[in-house]
Design a protein around this motif. Structure first.
Motif, PDB file in Angstrom:
ATOM      1  N   GLU A  10      -5.085 -14.174 -12.519  1.00 15.40           N
ATOM      2  CA  GLU A  10      -4.000 -14.682 -11.682  1.00 15.40           C
ATOM      3  C   GLU A  10      -2.809 -13.729 -11.669  1.00 15.40           C
ATOM      4  O   GLU A  10      -2.190 -13.483 -10.623  1.00 15.40           O
ATOM      5  CB  GLU A  10      -3.553 -16.058 -12.173  1.00 15.40           C
ATOM      6  N   CYS A  11      -2.512 -13.178 -12.829  1.00 19.21           N
ATOM      7  CA  CYS A  11      -1.392 -12.245 -12.936  1.00 19.21           C
ATOM      8  C   CYS A  11      -1.650 -10.996 -12.098  1.00 19.21           C
ATOM      9  O   CYS A  11      -0.782 -10.549 -11.336  1.00 19.21           O
ATOM     10  CB  CYS A  11      -1.167 -11.875 -14.394  1.00 19.21           C
ATOM     11  N   CYS A  12      -2.828 -10.445 -12.218  1.00 23.99           N
ATOM     12  CA  CYS A  12      -3.170  -9.232 -11.475  1.00 23.99           C
ATOM     13  C   CYS A  12      -3.217  -9.483  -9.968  1.00 23.99           C
ATOM     14  O   CYS A  12      -2.798  -8.642  -9.172  1.00 23.99           O
ATOM     15  CB  CYS A  12      -4.516  -8.681 -11.947  1.00 23.99           C
ATOM     16  N   MET A  13      -3.707 -10.655  -9.589  1.00 19.80           N
ATOM     17  CA  MET A  13      -3.763 -10.981  -8.167  1.00 19.80           C
ATOM     18  C   MET A  13      -2.364 -11.068  -7.579  1.00 19.80           C
ATOM     19  O   MET A  13      -2.088 -10.545  -6.490  1.00 19.80           O
ATOM     20  CB  MET A  13      -4.512 -12.295  -7.959  1.00 19.80           C
ATOM     21  N   ALA A  14      -1.459 -11.741  -8.303  1.00 24.41           N
ATOM     22  CA  ALA A  14      -0.080 -11.866  -7.828  1.00 24.41           C
ATOM     23  C   ALA A  14       0.565 -10.487  -7.704  1.00 24.41           C
ATOM     24  O   ALA A  14       1.252 -10.189  -6.715  1.00 24.41           O
ATOM     25  CB  ALA A  14       0.725 -12.747  -8.776  1.00 24.41           C
ATOM     26  N   TYR A  15       0.346  -9.656  -8.699  1.00 27.27           N
ATOM     27  CA  TYR A  15       0.936  -8.317  -8.676  1.00 27.27           C
ATOM     28  C   TYR A  15       0.372  -7.498  -7.518  1.00 27.27           C
ATOM     29  O   TYR A  15       1.118  -6.843  -6.782  1.00 27.27           O
ATOM     30  CB  TYR A  15       0.665  -7.610 -10.007  1.00 27.27           C
ATOM     31  N   THR A  16      -0.942  -7.536  -7.340  1.00 27.12           N
ATOM     32  CA  THR A  16      -1.583  -6.739  -6.300  1.00 27.12           C
ATOM     33  C   THR A  16      -1.119  -7.149  -4.913  1.00 27.12           C
ATOM     34  O   THR A  16      -0.787  -6.289  -4.080  1.00 27.12           O
ATOM     35  CB  THR A  16      -3.113  -6.883  -6.399  1.00 27.12           C
ATOM     36  N   ILE A  17      -1.093  -8.443  -4.640  1.00 22.28           N
ATOM     37  CA  ILE A  17      -0.684  -8.917  -3.316  1.00 22.28           C
ATOM     38  C   ILE A  17       0.737  -8.480  -3.008  1.00 22.28           C
ATOM     39  O   ILE A  17       1.044  -7.991  -1.918  1.00 22.28           O
ATOM     40  CB  ILE A  17      -0.816 -10.452  -3.230  1.00 22.28           C
ATOM     41  N   SER A  18       1.622  -8.659  -3.978  1.00 22.04           N
ATOM     42  CA  SER A  18       3.029  -8.332  -3.763  1.00 22.04           C
ATOM     43  C   SER A  18       3.240  -6.843  -3.579  1.00 22.04           C
ATOM     44  O   SER A  18       3.920  -6.399  -2.641  1.00 22.04           O
ATOM     45  CB  SER A  18       3.866  -8.835  -4.939  1.00 22.04           C
ATOM     46  N   ARG A  19       2.664  -6.023  -4.447  1.00 22.67           N
ATOM     47  CA  ARG A  19       2.926  -4.584  -4.380  1.00 22.67           C
ATOM     48  C   ARG A  19       2.234  -3.932  -3.185  1.00 22.67           C
ATOM     49  O   ARG A  19       2.746  -2.969  -2.625  1.00 22.67           O
ATOM     50  CB  ARG A  19       2.468  -3.900  -5.678  1.00 22.67           C
ATOM     51  N   ARG A  20       1.079  -4.433  -2.790  1.00 22.52           N
ATOM     52  CA  ARG A  20       0.449  -3.860  -1.594  1.00 22.52           C
ATOM     53  C   ARG A  20       1.297  -4.134  -0.362  1.00 22.52           C
ATOM     54  O   ARG A  20       1.433  -3.269   0.510  1.00 22.52           O
ATOM     55  CB  ARG A  20      -0.952  -4.442  -1.413  1.00 22.52           C
ATOM     56  N   ALA A  21       1.858  -5.353  -0.297  1.00 24.61           N
ATOM     57  CA  ALA A  21       2.731  -5.675   0.839  1.00 24.61           C
ATOM     58  C   ALA A  21       3.977  -4.800   0.817  1.00 24.61           C
ATOM     59  O   ALA A  21       4.417  -4.299   1.857  1.00 24.61           O
ATOM     60  CB  ALA A  21       3.107  -7.155   0.789  1.00 24.61           C
ATOM     61  N   ALA A  22       4.560  -4.599  -0.375  1.00 23.23           N
ATOM     62  CA  ALA A  22       5.757  -3.764  -0.481  1.00 23.23           C
ATOM     63  C   ALA A  22       5.445  -2.312  -0.129  1.00 23.23           C
ATOM     64  O   ALA A  22       6.224  -1.639   0.552  1.00 23.23           O
ATOM     65  CB  ALA A  22       6.335  -3.856  -1.893  1.00 23.23           C
ATOM     66  N   PHE A  23       4.297  -1.833  -0.592  1.00 24.43           N
ATOM     67  CA  PHE A  23       3.923  -0.445  -0.326  1.00 24.43           C
ATOM     68  C   PHE A  23       3.654  -0.239   1.163  1.00 24.43           C
ATOM     69  O   PHE A  23       4.077   0.764   1.749  1.00 24.43           O
ATOM     70  CB  PHE A  23       2.680  -0.077  -1.141  1.00 24.43           C
ATOM     71  N   LYS A  24       2.988  -1.204   1.772  1.00 22.68           N
ATOM     72  CA  LYS A  24       2.735  -1.103   3.204  1.00 22.68           C
ATOM     73  C   LYS A  24       4.048  -1.113   3.977  1.00 22.68           C
ATOM     74  O   LYS A  24       4.215  -0.379   4.955  1.00 22.68           O
ATOM     75  CB  LYS A  24       1.852  -2.263   3.664  1.00 22.68           C
ATOM     76  N   GLY A  25       4.997  -1.960   3.519  1.00 25.11           N
ATOM     77  CA  GLY A  25       6.307  -1.975   4.161  1.00 25.11           C
ATOM     78  C   GLY A  25       7.017  -0.642   4.046  1.00 25.11           C
ATOM     79  O   GLY A  25       7.687  -0.192   4.985  1.00 25.11           O
ATOM     80  N   ALA A  26       6.861   0.019   2.896  1.00 28.70           N
ATOM     81  CA  ALA A  26       7.476   1.335   2.714  1.00 28.70           C
ATOM     82  C   ALA A  26       6.876   2.351   3.677  1.00 28.70           C
ATOM     83  O   ALA A  26       7.587   3.167   4.266  1.00 28.70           O
ATOM     84  CB  ALA A  26       7.277   1.796   1.267  1.00 28.70           C
ATOM     85  N   LEU A  27       5.558   2.292   3.856  1.00 24.38           N
ATOM     86  CA  LEU A  27       4.905   3.215   4.796  1.00 24.38           C
ATOM     87  C   LEU A  27       5.334   2.933   6.232  1.00 24.38           C
ATOM     88  O   LEU A  27       5.511   3.852   7.028  1.00 24.38           O
ATOM     89  CB  LEU A  27       3.384   3.104   4.673  1.00 24.38           C
ATOM     90  N   GLU A  28       5.490   1.664   6.551  1.00 20.82           N
ATOM     91  CA  GLU A  28       5.921   1.317   7.908  1.00 20.82           C
ATOM     92  C   GLU A  28       7.328   1.825   8.182  1.00 20.82           C
ATOM     93  O   GLU A  28       7.659   2.216   9.310  1.00 20.82           O
ATOM     94  CB  GLU A  28       5.836  -0.191   8.103  1.00 20.82           C
ATOM     95  N   LYS A  29       8.184   1.823   7.158  1.00 20.06           N
ATOM     96  CA  LYS A  29       9.532   2.378   7.331  1.00 20.06           C
ATOM     97  C   LYS A  29       9.465   3.874   7.617  1.00 20.06           C
ATOM     98  O   LYS A  29      10.350   4.425   8.269  1.00 20.06           O
ATOM     99  CB  LYS A  29      10.373   2.129   6.076  1.00 20.06           C
ATOM    100  N   LEU A  30       8.422   4.519   7.113  1.00 24.02           N
ATOM    101  CA  LEU A  30       8.239   5.951   7.380  1.00 24.02           C
ATOM    102  C   LEU A  30       7.563   6.200   8.716  1.00 24.02           C
ATOM    103  O   LEU A  30       7.381   7.340   9.121  1.00 24.02           O
ATOM    104  CB  LEU A  30       7.405   6.586   6.263  1.00 24.02           C
ATOM    105  N   GLY A  31       7.168   5.115   9.390  1.00 24.79           N
ATOM    106  CA  GLY A  31       6.530   5.257  10.690  1.00 24.79           C
ATOM    107  C   GLY A  31       5.035   5.062  10.678  1.00 24.79           C
ATOM    108  O   GLY A  31       4.360   5.340  11.668  1.00 24.79           O
ATOM    109  N   TYR A  32       4.488   4.575   9.557  1.00 26.26           N
ATOM    110  CA  TYR A  32       3.041   4.411   9.446  1.00 26.26           C
ATOM    111  C   TYR A  32       2.526   3.356  10.411  1.00 26.26           C
ATOM    112  O   TYR A  32       3.106   2.284  10.551  1.00 26.26           O
ATOM    113  CB  TYR A  32       2.669   4.026   8.008  1.00 26.26           C
ATOM    114  N   ASP A  33       1.439   3.685  11.084  1.00 23.97           N
ATOM    115  CA  ASP A  33       0.789   2.749  11.983  1.00 23.97           C
ATOM    116  C   ASP A  33      -0.712   2.954  11.831  1.00 23.97           C
ATOM    117  O   ASP A  33      -1.208   4.074  11.992  1.00 23.97           O
ATOM    118  CB  ASP A  33       1.225   3.004  13.430  1.00 23.97           C
TER     119      ASP A  33
END
Length: 684
Positions: free
Chosen positions: A248-271
């Protein structure tokens, strides 16, 4: 470590539960009733400490629970298993329940855990015992009552911590990577759109920007999380993993950080562009997407991945294997997506203007491979990522080599039969030399891709076969080629020199399109001078071509100059010669008059024609004018000074002596500027 244990309706111990949920209200009330009944009846089998001190402190409760746990671990109870747990187990469960209630009550903020470090420490310590009790009590069917209570409280505590863990990870105050565009907007070397095609033979300058300055990168150690937040995350992760809630701990961490990382890439223009979208995209649009991709990959390897790794290692500091697994799996998913884009770009239709973007992508992947092959990744994941990246890099290299070699076809196919007006630099020359100049800015990279992609051994075998050719002309050409190009020349240098040879041959063919031999030599001088100046202006291409080749080029230019002088001014100088002017020891006036007339006509025609010709290079233009003047003016001055006296003064002299030496010098200075000027107008 086992998960919390549930009970079936008949009261038997059931299978472990893996979900996080509130405990069964019915079970809680039954347990509470049982505990209250024990208190009212004053059962004799309760521990003395509990009976004598009903308001035990947490320290006392923990001590009593520790003694009980030590007893359970120490004794096997093969002959007489324990029938019930001490009241300290029940008291501890109630205390943990109460602590959770305190967290949930009166807290306006989303984050409840971490407000009071002392209470947090007590809560985590009590929770540690609850998880141990849940694990140990499950080994004895006779202790089901205590197990049920401990397991229910443990589930409630894990549900609370799971929610706190997610909230901390998604705290909007942290605004992960909020400065990523401000601090990391350095873009890699990129070229402007080159709309010109091979037929136009024009190549616009590329806009080369500086590489990302690492000194401008953010100093955030934990991807925008404060050390206090990371400490809270670490404590919660440690508690959940110890309690057996690592999934459960790893799942929560993975979901949150993948969303944050994807958001960071989108700020750089990732599509996330599909292969089909890439295939349908116009080059101008795709060129922009490539520039964005390059920037993102560089940011991933230099900033984003290192920050994510630091955060993951810090949150799961007591469990390095979990940290490595979480980080590497997340990194892998994004690396594969980025590599898919590179593979899609390689599949697009190849054209000359794509070379530089392909090389930029090649260099980016070359720099990425060491970053994803380190100890931060499990060997199997590191191998997979590096293999995929190396494959994409190799395909980009092969595409770059193919595009570069296609320049040969562009040179060969330029067989137009219309000469360039005025003997100017041919568009093909401009195109090829600018293209090669820009390509040689990637000299080291092109050397690398040519070594990898070309079959050097096959080429060497081909050269050896050529050496055995008995054709004298071929052998002579090969000997000349090897004098210019050493045998140890790299594959890229050989390709470059081959293109220069093709360009030479093409220009030589085009020079023959001019009816006037003098203009053909001006054409060869113009183009030869342009080539030499381009090579001198580029350190990289000069190194590749070598001093011997450059000296040979300069020698060719001097020869073109001499040929022009001979072809244009040789006949003019014959008019100023002394031979044939004397008959029976006296100067023949008719012959002298014919000489002056011939000179005037030839000079008029040359001026009329060659003042429209163009010599693009100012230095070459000056050199030509100076060399013509150095030959013509002394010869004309000498001829005029010696034979002018033989013409009758007055109108006859003016009729034949059309120019003074100063006029000759003036008119020579008007040659090669592309402006036809009437001599009559100039003389008035």
């Amino acid at each position: 470590m086992e998960k919390s244990v549930s009970f079936s309706k008949d009261g038997n111990v059931g299978t472990p539960k893996h979900g996080l949920h509130s405990p069964d209200p019915k079970s809680e009330s039954q347990l509470a009733g049982q505990a209250e009944e024990k208190d009212l009846n004053g059962e004799e089998d309760q521990p003395a400490s509990s009976r004598e001190h009903p308001n035990m402190s947490l320290v006392q409760i923990l001590d009593d629970v520790d003694r009980f746990l030590n007893t359970l671990v120490k004794d096997s109870y093969e002959s007489k298993p324990p029938t019930e747990a001490p009241d300290s187990v029940e008291l501890l469960s109630k205390m943990v329940d109460s602590m959770i209630d305190n967290y949930n009550e009166g807290q306006a903020s989303l984050i409840k855990f971490g407000k009071d470090p002392e209470n947090d420490s007590s809560f985590l310590e009590a929770l540690s015992r609850i998880s141990e009790l849940s694990n140990e009590l499950g080994k004895f069917a006779s202790l089901g009552s205590g197990l049920n209570r401990a397991s229910s409280v443990l589930q409630r505590a894990m549900s609370f911590l799971d929610e706190e863990f997610r909230t901390l990870l998604e705290d909007p105050k942290s605004d992960n990577y909020k400065d990523i565009n401000n601090n990391n907007n350095k873009t890699p070397k990129q070229s402007s759109s080159n709309n010109n095609n091979n037929n136009s033979h024009e190549f616009s300058d590329r806009c080369v920007l500086g590489e990302a300055d690492q000194s401008d990168q953010p100093e955030d150690e934990f991807a925008a999380f404060s050390p206090e937040t990371v400490s809270k995350l670490n404590k919660i992760a440690k508690a959940m993993i110890k309690a057996g809630y690592d999934t459960e701990c790893c799942m929560a961490y993975t979901i949150s950080r993948r969303a944050a990382f994807k958001g960071a890439l989108e700020k750089l223009g990732y599509d996330n562009i599909s292969i089909d979208d890439v295939q349908r995209m116009q080059w101008e649009s795709l060129e922009g997407e490539i520039a964005t991709w390059i920037s993102i990959v560089k940011q991933c390897s230099a900033v984003l991945f290192p920050n994510e790794q630091k955060l993951c290692d810090s949150v799961f500091s007591d469990h390095p294997s979990i940290s490595q697994s979480l980080f590497s799996n997340m990194a892998r998913s994004f690396v594969i997506k980025l590599l898919d884009f590179a593979e899609a770009v390689v599949l697009t239709k190849r054209s000359a203007e794509k070379l530089f973007k392909f090389l930029d992508m090649y260099e980016t992947l070359r720099d990425l491979i060491p970053a994803i092959s380190g100890d931060s990744y499990p060997p199997e994941i590191a191998k997979e990522m590096t293999t995929e990246a190396a494959t994409a890099k190799t395909r980009l290299g092969e595409a770059a080599v193919s595009i570069f070699c296609d320049l040969e076809n562009s040179i060969k196919s330029d067989n137009g039969r219309t000469p360039v007006p005025s003997g100017a630099v041919h568009p093909l020359t401009r195109y090829v030399m600018n293209y090669l100049k820009y390509a040689c800015e990637y000299k080291d990279t092109l050397e690398q891709v040519f070594r990898q992609c070309l079959k050097v051994d096959d080429q060497d075998h081909h050269d050896k076969d050529n050496d055995n050719d008995h054709d004298d002309h071929v052998q002579k050409d090969q000997h000349h080629h090897h004098e210019l190009y050493p045998s140890k020349t790299s594959p890229f240098s050989k390709q470059l020199m081959s293109m220069m040879d093709l360009l030479d041959a093409n220009l030589d063919m085009k020079s023959k399109l001019y009816r006037d031999p003098s203009l053909s030599y001006v054409f060869l001088m113009n183009n030869g001078r342009y080539i030499v100046q381009k090579i001198k202006g580029s350190t990289e291409i000069h190194q590749l071509m070598g001093d011997t080749w450059c000296r040979k080029r300069s020698s060719d230019l001097r020869q073109y100059h001499k040929n022009y002088q001979r072809e244009t001014w040789g006949k003019v100088l014959q008019c100023l010669g002394h031979e044939g002017l004397q008959v029976n020891g006296k100067v023949s006036k008719p012959v002298l008059k014919e000489r002056f007339k011939s000179f005037n006509a030839m000079f008029d025609e040359i001026h009329k024609t060659q003042s429209t010709w163009v010599v693009c290079d100012d230095q070459l233009q000056s050199e030509l004018r100076v060399s013509i003047s150095a030959v013509m003016i002394p010869a004309y001055r000498s001829f005029l000074g010696r034979f002018k006296q033989y013409l009758d003064a007055g109108r006859q002299a003016e009729k034949y002596i059309k120019y003074q030496p100063e006029d000759i010098e003036t008119f020579i200075d008007e040659l090669f500027d592309g402006n036809a000027t009437s001599m009559a107008r100039r003389r008035t």
